[in-house]
Structures are given as structure tokens and as C-alpha cells.
Design an enzyme around this catalytic site. Structure first.
Site, PDB file in Angstrom:
ATOM      1  N   GLU A 263       9.455  -5.746  -6.550  1.00 25.31           N
ATOM      2  CA  GLU A 263       9.264  -5.479  -5.117  1.00 25.31           C
ATOM      3  C   GLU A 263      10.376  -4.916  -4.330  1.00 25.31           C
ATOM      4  OE1 GLU A 263       7.075  -8.188  -2.433  1.00 25.31           O
ATOM      5  OE2 GLU A 263       5.814  -8.948  -4.155  1.00 25.31           O
TER       6      GLU A 263
ATOM      7  N   GLU B 158       6.950 -15.150  -5.797  1.00 24.83           N
ATOM      8  CA  GLU B 158       7.816 -15.479  -4.861  1.00 24.83           C
ATOM      9  C   GLU B 158       7.754 -17.061  -4.717  1.00 24.83           C
ATOM     10  OE1 GLU B 158       7.406 -13.292  -1.162  1.00 24.83           O
ATOM     11  OE2 GLU B 158       8.727 -11.787  -1.908  1.00 24.83           O
TER      12      GLU B 158
HETATM   13  C1  BG6 Z   1       6.638 -10.224  -0.366  1.00 22.68           C
HETATM   14  C2  BG6 Z   1       5.190 -10.229  -0.761  1.00 22.68           C
HETATM   15  O1  BG6 Z   1       7.112 -11.375   0.393  1.00 22.68           O
HETATM   16  O2  BG6 Z   1       7.015  -9.338   0.734  1.00 22.68           O
HETATM   17  C3  BG6 Z   1       4.269  -9.517  -0.316  1.00 22.68           C
HETATM   18  O3  BG6 Z   1       5.154 -10.946  -2.099  1.00 22.68           O
HETATM   19  C4  BG6 Z   1       4.713  -9.144   1.121  1.00 22.68           C
HETATM   20  O4  BG6 Z   1       2.921 -10.139  -0.561  1.00 22.68           O
HETATM   21  C5  BG6 Z   1       5.860  -8.270   1.028  1.00 22.68           C
HETATM   22  O5  BG6 Z   1       3.779  -8.007   1.654  1.00 22.68           O
HETATM   23  C6  BG6 Z   1       6.158  -7.582   2.306  1.00 22.68           C
HETATM   24  O6  BG6 Z   1       6.187  -8.586   3.498  1.00 22.68           O
HETATM   25  P1  BG6 Z   1       5.338  -8.292   4.920  1.00 22.68           P
HETATM   26  O7  BG6 Z   1       5.226  -9.466   5.365  1.00 22.68           O
HETATM   27  O8  BG6 Z   1       5.840  -7.106   5.242  1.00 22.68           O
HETATM   28  O9  BG6 Z   1       3.926  -8.014   4.183  1.00 22.68           O
END
Ligand code: BG6
Length: 479
Positions: A376, A176
Site C-alpha cells: 500500500e 496492518e
Molecule cells: C490503510 C488500510 O490503513 O490505509 C486501508 O490498510 C486504508 O484499508 C488505507 O483504506 C488508507 O486509509 P484511508 O483512511 O484513507 O482509507
């Protein structure tokens, strides 16, 4: 009609600092993730100068993957994973970042993890820098604001490309990378740029962020060149957070403000896929007199180090509006956000927008003309363990079902080319944003709470069995 690739890489994703724990075992050095305390949705995590006594740092134990990796990978194999996205903790390989020699214990750990994947024909998909760099590089060099850090990063990636040449073929340079545009967030500045905020003015923060980003982009381009030279079969991608910025209304000012927000958030991908800064960014630097160290040599490197695919995360869309007190349409991170009245939200207030996913996949294809890899996607939610150890997470299944449907429509009806799909946090892990374990994403439950108390036993959620069916049917059976 287009179809899913024959070998579509269904899998799941984690990151070293959020899942491994064992923060000071195997000669690992402290990373920036190790100096961030726990928080909650309404209580920001705190950044401390070094690791301090009497503070709780949730990444120190995380899900203890370091000691459970064999069991965890066996469970992923039981779901018939084709790939597993993880990151290599820089601090396991170079504990201080500027060490002369790599740390053999760390190299061996990942070799064993990859061997375990190979045993089950699971393709590792590896990110080099996932919100994690040696803390020493932050204190001693100022993180990514210092050009010297490029050479330390390149040493790290070169060691990994060489050591794992026969074990890993999919790589991503920075997680990201575009999130640092949220430079009003101290956590974002530290996680993405390795910058500790002291008394910087807004303008200085912005300037530092753009400089750090530039050095990262040069490092990324050079890493692509090194990776291809070591093994031409390596597939090396960028990784961007895709959060489409919707205009709140059809008022031209809202529309233009949303366009500016898209430009500010996605120029990183322009540089990584096309090898040069978009005209709107060059103009922005000049117009705002942002001091930038960008050399001709850098520009050549950017051009020679374009990526093979675009990796992306997608969780939600974002809606923004034009404000009278921002007449120049500046994009100031999350400050222009408004609630989208058409969308429901998760327990943590994230909008749920599966059609926005299809929109995003189209947008990225139209702009970059590269295969996409969805690395993701998912919903953070509280889970309840029943007395017989079952976990009925239908909310997770519903979220993923709707998003997978959208992804398949984008492939079949819009011709988008997608390498694979790895939902986030397939094994429960510590949330990056809040530092909570209770914000769970996984198919596999990890018995630990927000203070790291628990047996760390693994349990299968209902989504575990559901996702196995999805994989076995190559996305046809979603019920
Ligand atoms: C993404 C990241 O932004 O979102 C992860 O690459 C992160 O590292 C994921 O965990 C979800 O966000 P959060 O704040 O719910 O952990």
C-alpha cells in the site's frame, strides 16, 4: 549497483470490505465493516450495534466490485498489472465465523476472481483479514480477546489455502496488525481487534488490545505453518503499517520518546519475523502489570510460524514530541503528534514524505532482514471529472512518482530487496478512515458519491496511462 527484481510485481491493492459491496449477497454474513457508518475528515464514523435501519453504511455498496470484477480486472490488465492485491471477506466464506461448513457461493466467487486474474497472468496477492471479521464473532465471543477465535480463523484460512492452492501463492495473514496500538480509537479497536468498546478504562483498553494482538499473532503463526504444509511454495507475509515516528527535535527527550513510539508500534513485526517478543515488550508487560495469557505452547508456535516476507503500507511519516505530563515516555497513539514544519500535507492533512519512504524501507530491512513487499502507498484526493470524462490527477502522479523514485533508490543504492509495489485503491474505493468515496486513490475512477449515488461506471484517469508506462519500463519511465 543493485537492480529491481527481473519479475518485479507491479500492481495495485484493494480490500474486500472497501471495494466489493454486495454486503448481503451470495449468503454473505454481516462483518464488522458493515456496522460502521459514513463520516468525514472532521466527523468520525460511528459504530452501531448491528445493522440499523435509516443509517447509511458505505461498505454495503462500496465500489460494487462484486458485480464489476470482470471489467475491473480487464482494466488492471490493460495497465499491464503483474499482480493484484485483494482480501477475502471472511464473512463470504464463513458468514457467522463459527459455522460448521464453508459457504460455497463465497468460495466460488473468489475462485472466479482468481480465474479472471489468471487469464491475464496477474498474480493474486491475498490478505486474509483486512479490517474485517464476522460481526457474530464480536457479539458472541468478544472478537480477538477470546482465544477460541484463533480456531475459527484457522478453519477459514485452511479452507482458503486448500481451495486456492493452485491459484494463489502470495498471502498475508492480517492487514496492518500493528494499527491496534492506536487503542484510543474505537474504530481501530473494532477494525483490528474486533472489540466493541463499552465502558472500559484506559488500562483495560490497553490490556484488551495486547491480549487480542497476542491471539492474532498466534493465529498468524499457525496460519503460516498451515499454509506451508499445504503448499511449500506459498509465500506468506505479515503486513504492517509503516509510519516512522520522527522526533520533533534533537532534544534527547524527543528522541527517546520517538524510540519508544517505534518500539510500541513495531514489536508486532519482531514477533512475526523473529518468532518472539522483543525484550522491551516483555519488560513493558511486567512493569505495567498487564495481565497476559501467553502460554509456552504459544511461544513455540510463534517461533515455528515466522513469515517469508514483510508486507507494508506507507503513506506518511509522523512527528512526535515529549510532553512534561507524560514523564514515563508512554506511547499514547496519536496524542503526541505535532506538525512537521518541513512537510506539505494532503487534502486530508496527511504529511507527504517520499524520503521517509526510503528511510522506512531501510529501517525495516535493517531490523528484519527479509524481503519487503510494498502492498500500500498512495494519496487520497478529490478528483474532478471533465466534460469529456477525462480526469487530470497530476497530484496523484506526482505523489506516486516521488515515492517510486525513493523506492528505486532504496533498491539500487541501499540494497533493499523488494518483491513488488501495489499502490492502494487502484480502483476507487471507500476510505476506511472516513467512510468517504470522495477520498479517492485510484487509477480507475468509480462513479459513486459519499452516499453511494452514481452509475458505478468506470473511467480511466490520467494516472492510468502514466502507471502503465511505469510498469512497461520497469520503473524507468516516470514522466
Ligand atoms: C490503510 C488500510 O490503513 O490505509 C486501508 O490498510 C486504508 O484499508 C488505507 O483504506 C488508507 O486509509 P484511508 O483512511 O484513507 O482509507
Amino acid at each position: 549497483m543493485n537492480k529491481l527484481r527481473k519479475v518485479f510485481l507491479w500492481g495495485g491493492a484493494v480490500a474486500a470490505n472497501q471495494v466489493e459491496g454486495a454486503w448481503n449477497e451470495g449468503n454473505k454474513g454481516p462483518s464488522i465493516a458493515d456496522v460502521v457508518t459514513e463520516g468525514a475528515a472532521d466527523r468520525p464514523r460511528k459504530i452501531t450495534r448491528g445493522v440499523q435501519k435509516n443509517k447509511y453504511y458505505p461498505m454495503h455498496q462500496a465500489s460494487d466490485f462484486y458485480h464489476h470484477y470482470k471489467e475491473d480486472i480487464r482494466l488492471l490488465a490493460e495497465m499491464h498489472f503483474k499482480c493484484f492485491r485483494l482480501s477475502i471477506a471472511w464473512t463470504r466464506i464463513f458468514p457467522n465465523g463459527d459455522d460448521k461448513e464453508p459457504n460455497e457461493d463465497g468460495l466460488k466467487f473468489y475462485e472466479n476472481v482468481f480465474k479472471e486474474c489468471q487469464k491475464y497472468n496477474i498474480e493474486p496477492v491475498v490478505t486474509f483479514s483486512h479490517f474485517e471479521m464476522p460481526y457474530n464473532l464480536v457479539e458472541k465471543y468478544g472478537g480477538w480477546t477470546n482465544r477460541q477465535v484463533i480456531k475459527f480463523y484457522l478453519k477459514f484460512v485452511e479452507v482458503c489455502f486448500s481451495r486456492y492452492e493452485n491459484q494463489v501463492h502470495y498471502w498475508m495473514t492480517f492487514n496492518e496488525i500493528n494499527n491496534q496500538t492506536d487503542y484510543n480509537s474505537d474504530l481501530s479497536m473494532l477494525a483490528d481487534s474486533g472489540i466493541l468498546i463499552n465502558d472500559l478504562s484506559d488500562k483495560e483498553r490497553e490490556e484488551e488490545m495486547y491480549q487480542a494482538s497476542h491471539y492474532e499473532l498466534v493465529a498468524s503463526a499457525k496460519a503460516v505453518q498451515i499454509g506451508h504444509a499445504i503448499n511449500p511454495d506459498n509465500q506468506i507475509g505479515c503486513m504492517i503499517n509503516m509510519t516512522p515516528q520522527y522526533p520533533y527535535s534533537c532534544k534527547p527527550e524527543d528522541i527517546f520518546q520517538a524510540q519508544k513510539a517505534m518500539q510500541r508500534r513495531y514489536w508486532f513485526a519482531d514477533v512475526q519475523t523473529l518468532g518472539k517478543y522483543p525484550r522491551n515488550m516483555e519488560a513493558y508487560f511486567e512493569e505495567n502489570r498487564l495481565r497476559q495469557d501467553i502460554t509456552d505452547r504459544d511461544r513455540k508456535d510463534l517461533l515455528n510460524g515466522t513469515v517469508d516476507f514483510v508486507g507494508l503500507s506507507y503513506y506518511n511519516s509522523n512527528t512526535i514530541e515529549f510532553r512534561e505530563d507524560n514523564p514515563d515516555f508512554k506511547f499514547v497513539g496519536t496524542e503526541l503528534n505535532v506538525k512537521n514544519p518541513y512537510l506539505k500535507q494532503t487534502q486530508w492533512g496527511w504529511p507527504v514524505d517520499p524520503l521517509g519512504f526510503r528511510y522506512s524501507l531501510n529501517w525495516l530491512t535493517d531490523h528484519y532482514h527479509k524481503p519487503l513487499f510494498i502492498v500500500e502507498n498512495g494519496i487520497g484526493a478529490k478528483d474532478k471529472v471533465e466534460s469529456n470524462n477525462s480526469i487530470h490527477d497530476d497530484y496523484r502522479i506526482n505523489y506516486l512518482r516521488e515515492h517510486i523514485k525513493s523506492m528505486i533508490e532504496a533498491i539500487e543504492q541501499d540494497g533493499v530487496d523488494i518483491i513488488g509495489y501495489t499502490p492502494w485503491g487502484c480502483i476507487d474505493l471507500v476510505s476506511m478512515g472516513t467512510g468517504q468515496m470522495s477520498k479517492r486513490y485510484g487509477f480507475i475512477y468509480v462513479d459513486s458519491d459519499d452516499k453511494g449515488v452514481g452509475s458505478f461506471k468506470r473511467l480511466k484517469k490520467d494516472s492510468f496511462y502514466w502507471y502503465k508506462k511505469v510498469i512497461d519500463s520497469n520503473g524507468k519511465d516516470l514522466f
